[in-house]
Design a protein around this motif. Structure first.
Motif, PDB file in Angstrom:
ATOM      1  N   VAL A  79      53.491  33.988  42.226  1.00 40.31           N
ATOM      2  CA  VAL A  79      52.933  35.205  41.629  1.00 40.31           C
ATOM      3  C   VAL A  79      54.057  36.113  41.139  1.00 40.31           C
ATOM      4  CG1 VAL A  79      51.606  37.307  42.066  1.00 40.31           C
ATOM      5  CG2 VAL A  79      50.817  35.122  42.994  1.00 40.31           C
ATOM      6  N   HIS A 125      37.148  37.858  40.540  1.00 43.28           N
ATOM      7  CA  HIS A 125      38.123  38.516  41.409  1.00 43.28           C
ATOM      8  C   HIS A 125      37.717  38.481  42.873  1.00 43.28           C
ATOM      9  CE1 HIS A 125      38.622  40.199  37.332  1.00 43.28           C
ATOM     10  NE2 HIS A 125      39.903  40.104  37.627  1.00 43.28           N
ATOM     11  N   HIS A 257      41.109  34.005  48.477  1.00 44.99           N
ATOM     12  CA  HIS A 257      41.950  34.667  49.470  1.00 44.99           C
ATOM     13  C   HIS A 257      41.590  34.363  50.924  1.00 44.99           C
ATOM     14  CE1 HIS A 257      38.606  37.619  49.456  1.00 44.99           C
ATOM     15  NE2 HIS A 257      38.953  37.805  50.718  1.00 44.99           N
ATOM     16  N   PRO A 263      46.014  34.297  46.545  1.00 44.57           N
ATOM     17  CA  PRO A 263      46.214  35.742  46.403  1.00 44.57           C
ATOM     18  C   PRO A 263      44.905  36.509  46.526  1.00 44.57           C
ATOM     19  CG  PRO A 263      47.253  34.516  44.614  1.00 44.57           C
ATOM     20  CD  PRO A 263      46.373  33.557  45.332  1.00 44.57           C
ATOM     21  N   LYS A 264      45.016  37.737  46.948  1.00 44.30           N
ATOM     22  CA  LYS A 264      43.859  38.611  47.029  1.00 44.30           C
ATOM     23  C   LYS A 264      43.437  38.989  45.601  1.00 44.30           C
ATOM     24  CE  LYS A 264      45.581  38.237  51.093  1.00 44.30           C
ATOM     25  NZ  LYS A 264      46.410  37.040  51.274  1.00 44.30           N
ATOM     26  N   THR A 266      41.256  37.139  43.753  1.00 43.95           N
ATOM     27  CA  THR A 266      40.975  35.950  42.955  1.00 43.95           C
ATOM     28  C   THR A 266      39.705  35.284  43.480  1.00 43.95           C
ATOM     29  OG1 THR A 266      42.382  34.565  44.383  1.00 43.95           O
ATOM     30  CG2 THR A 266      43.405  35.520  42.418  1.00 43.95           C
ATOM     31  N   ALA A 313      44.554  39.715  35.455  1.00 45.54           N
ATOM     32  CA  ALA A 313      45.778  39.631  36.260  1.00 45.54           C
ATOM     33  C   ALA A 313      46.209  38.170  36.301  1.00 45.54           C
ATOM     34  CB  ALA A 313      45.539  40.178  37.658  1.00 45.54           C
ATOM     35  N   ASP A 316      48.182  36.572  39.241  1.00 42.51           N
ATOM     36  CA  ASP A 316      47.389  36.304  40.439  1.00 42.51           C
ATOM     37  C   ASP A 316      46.628  34.990  40.303  1.00 42.51           C
ATOM     38  OD1 ASP A 316      48.247  38.616  41.653  1.00 42.51           O
ATOM     39  OD2 ASP A 316      46.499  39.791  41.073  1.00 42.51           O
TER      40      ASP A 316
END
Length: 430
Positions: A79, A125, A257, A263-264, A266, A313, A316
């Motif tokens: 990331v 997300h 996540h 990653p947070k 996603t 993002a 991410d």
């Protein structure tokens, strides 16, 4: 709790595995002298390598993957690298074109790994975002019904409360406690006003996993009645075998996540391609469309990517792809097998401990790494959570039922850590 006491618990916890029970008040704590300490259980090499790459696995006793998973260093490093690369000149074609490949590549990867066509994958997300996309995709009328269960996360409850208050829908609830029959429970709540069934693939409250064949049978039943079928898969991929098509649902929401260690921020939403035009958009924006003009004409993307919009993002999502690849390198089947082996051990330890019980399903087809212990009367799960976290560096969680306490057991956990956690629960609940 002072350091010496914490070390005592960790040294003595493995005694619970084989030693006879010695009653202490309402609970039993085995004799710590009856078994060697952690060194008696050398780690398998692949587990040791994985633990070395996940900082949280050695910083504490981490049983909170069902809430928020710890990412391997390789994921966070990727990331950072992608973010720094993009920031060199975000609009420069060489950089923007390379970053633009992240999302289509990730859709294809998720489809391949979890049994969907690339065109059936939308990148979100969170699981919650996917649930809301499905929940708001119907033109609800007063008196329409949704069926959920008694084991849902707020993410699969609050949207229905909002729709109830906005449009007057009715919420029906089935019992998915261990041992209840999925098909019979749903049949008992169906009516000619039922529009959707939205339940968990794996319950965050009791760890029950829907058997794939049962889920497919339910999907056939609901399609025959024109009822949409959605699964909340927050606790699925990375924890239990997950095949979107085989499960027979119309939509499946998940996240990166938790058990996938990504990653947070996603996630993914899988939608059967036959359903794309029926799962209507309530949220839309730039990038949802294939064509448009400023005279009022537009066409949507022909794939589930129509549910995505706006600036993304991308770094991410690159980390999400790296996390899934990392899990594949370790071996998803091997991971799932180790989780089940650790749960076998946890059940054995709880069964040997007077005053505790298992709230999760015991049979392998119905269980997961979401392992729930039933505490004795008078032991407050929320206070236990705080005490273990603050005094003993054990991260676990209370859940919906008052006396239930969750240990999310991932493959990087160890039998000695499970022993330590159970010993600490014993000490706190005495």
């Amino acid at each position: 709790m002072n350091t010496s006491r914490r070390h005592f618990l960790r040294r003595s916890a493995s005694a619970l595995a084989l030693a006879p029970i010695v009653p202490v008040g309402r609970l039993a704590l085995a004799d710590p002298a009856s078994r060697p300490a952690d060194s008696s259980r050398p780690q398998e090499a692949w587990v040791a390598r994985a633990r070395a790459e996940i900082p949280a696995s050695t910083e504490s006793l981490y049983f909170q993957t069902g809430g928020i998973g710890p990412a391997p260093n390789a994921v966070i490093d990727h990331v950072h690298e992608r973010l720094a690369f993009q920031n060199r000149s975000p609009a420069e074609p060489r950089i923007s074109d390379e970053m633009a490949r992240i999302e289509p590549d990730l859709r294809a990867q998720l489809g391949r790994v979890f049994g969907a066509e690339t065109e059936e994958v939308a990148l979100t997300h969170s699981t919650s975002e996917g649930i809301s996309i499905l929940a708001w995709s119907l033109n609800w009328e007063p008196g329409d019904e949704v069926v959920i269960s008694n084991t849902e996360h707020p993410a699969n409850v609050v949207p229905w409360y909002v729709l109830r208050d906005r449009f007057g829908i009715a919420i029906r609830e089935i019992d998915l406690s261990p041992g209840t029959g999925l098909i019979d429970e749903v049949r008992g709540q169906l009516s000619d006003r039922t529009r959707m069934v939205s339940i968990s693939h794996v319950s965050r409250n009791n760890g029950r996993t829907l058997r794939t064949d049962e889920s497919a049978e339910l999907g056939d039943l609901l399609r025959s009645r024109g009822v949409r079928y959605h699964l909340d898969g927050a606790q699925g991929p990375g924890c239990v075998a997950t095949d979107f098509r085989a499960l027979g649902c119309d939509g499946y929401s998940t996240c990166g996540h938790k058990w996938l260690l990504g990653p947070k921020g996603t996630g993914a939403l899988f939608v059967r391609h036959e359903m794309l035009d029926d799962v209507q958009l309530s949220w839309a924006g730039s990038h949802s469309h294939a064509t448009m003009d400023y005279e009022g004409a537009y066409t949507l993307l022909p794939s589930a990517a129509r549910y995505e919009f706006g600036t993304r993002a991308l770094a991410d999502f690159a980390g999400f792809a790296r996390a899934v690849a990392w899990m594949e390198d370790v071996g998803l089947e091997r991971i799932e097998g180790r989780i089940q082996s650790l749960v076998d051990h946890a059940i054995e330890i709880v069964d040997r401990t007077e005053g505790l019980d298992v709230s999760s399903p015991r049979a392998r087809p119905d269980r997961s790494g979401v392992f729930v212990v039933q505490l004795p009367e008078g032991c407050d799960a929320t206070q236990l959570y705080s005490d273990l976290r603050e005094d003993e560096e054990i991260l676990a969680s209370p859940v919906r039922e008052e006396r239930d306490f969750r240990l999310s057991i991932h493959f990087f956990n160890t039998r000695d850590e499970i022993d330590t956690a159970i010993a600490a629960i014993v000490e706190r609940c005495r």
